[in-house]
Write an enzyme that holds these catalytic residues in place. Structure first.
Site, mmCIF file in Angstrom:
data_model
loop_
_atom_site.group_PDB
_atom_site.id
_atom_site.type_symbol
_atom_site.label_atom_id
_atom_site.label_comp_id
_atom_site.label_asym_id
_atom_site.label_seq_id
_atom_site.Cartn_x
_atom_site.Cartn_y
_atom_site.Cartn_z
ATOM 1 C CE1 TYR A 58 57.591 4.101 56.519
ATOM 2 C CE2 TYR A 58 55.299 3.967 57.209
ATOM 3 C CZ TYR A 58 56.323 3.602 56.349
ATOM 4 O OH TYR A 58 56.073 2.723 55.312
ATOM 5 C CG HIS A 109 61.282 2.164 47.077
ATOM 6 N ND1 HIS A 109 62.028 1.013 47.212
ATOM 7 C CD2 HIS A 109 60.599 2.031 45.921
ATOM 8 C CE1 HIS A 109 61.808 0.228 46.176
ATOM 9 N NE2 HIS A 109 60.942 0.829 45.375
ATOM 10 C CB THR A 176 68.825 -5.014 44.877
ATOM 11 O OG1 THR A 176 67.484 -5.236 44.432
ATOM 12 C CG2 THR A 176 69.713 -4.737 43.681
ATOM 13 C CB SER A 177 66.736 -10.263 45.113
ATOM 14 O OG SER A 177 65.487 -9.598 45.242
#
Length: 243
Positions: A58, A109, A176-177
């Site tokens: 990260y 998120h 976005t899908s």
């Protein structure tokens, strides 16, 4: 009874596709190192067993995000605030929307720039692009972890964002899908009478939420035009341009 639609409110819902030209595409999609690491390290199990590796991963992602720049699509979305109440809801953990100038951004998120306490109160701190170190603690003595949602954890702000979709007069979904629940369910909460668009060159029309129009173009090539039309008070016709 459903809440009233706010005629001056726009919800923008974004995924990784908005950042194709930002410099982040390597670790989002095409970099095998990052894809493999994400699957292995983005979990509470990895945090418990491979903590140093998780922190280093990260730190690397935070460094990449810090070097990236907002795209024309990010900048266009921020311009909507000249006329509208705009809520940006993003699945992305970078801060490109904020750096583009958007003031109301909800991260489903989490955020790379932040760490949070592993203790009961889960205090959140902004460390910017600085690295986190193994053993860093919050004021109550508990260890800090990245402020991101890992596999097996619940997304953030789900109820709040659902309410925003229900009251928006316009909804713009970008990059976005809509394949991963529960985030994929959020655009379905948009109202029938709202103007609702999806911008994604690879979007499968079979997956279209009810009453959305699909624009099979890259975000940078079309979002500035959509924004210009909306700032002029016009609806957008994806086949003809401005209606």
């Amino acid at each position: 009874m459903k809440p009233a639609i706010n005629p001056n409110k726009i919800v923008v819902f974004t995924g990784a596709g908005i950042s194709v030209s930002s410099g982040l595409e390597a670790f989002r999609d095409s970099d095998l190192r990052s894809v493999g690491q994400h699957e292995q390290l983005a979990s509470p199990h990895a945090w418990n067993r491979r903590r140093k590796e998780v922190i280093e991963y990260y730190n690397w992602r935070r460094e990449c995000a810090g070097k990236a720049q907002p795209t024309p699509a990010h900048l266009a979305i921020a311009r909507l605030e000249q006329k509208y109440e705009v809520v940006v809801i993003t699945q992305n953990v970078d801060d490109l929307h904020e750096r583009a100038g958007s003031r109301d951004v909800i991260h489903l998120h989490g955020e790379l720039r932040k760490v949070r306490c592993c203790g009961q109160h889960a205090l959140v701190s902004d460390i910017g692009i600085s690295p986190q170190y193994l053993g860093d603690t919050c004021p109550d003595g508990h260890e800090l972890r990245p402020h991101v949602v890992w596999f097996g954890e619940q997304i953030m702000h789900y109820s709040e964002t659902g309410r925003h979709f229900k009251t928006a007069a316009k909804v713009l979904v970008i990059g976005t899908s809509l394949q991963v629940d529960p985030a994929a369910k959020l655009p379905k909460k948009g109202r029938y009478r709202a103007e609702k668009l999806i911008v994604n060159p690879h979007f499968d029309v079979a997956d279209r939420p009810y009453s959305y129009r699909i624009i099979h173009k890259e975000a940078d090539s079309i979002v500035p035009d959509i924004v210009a039309a909306w700032l002029e008070g016009q609806r957008w016709d994806y086949g003809l341009g401005r209606a």
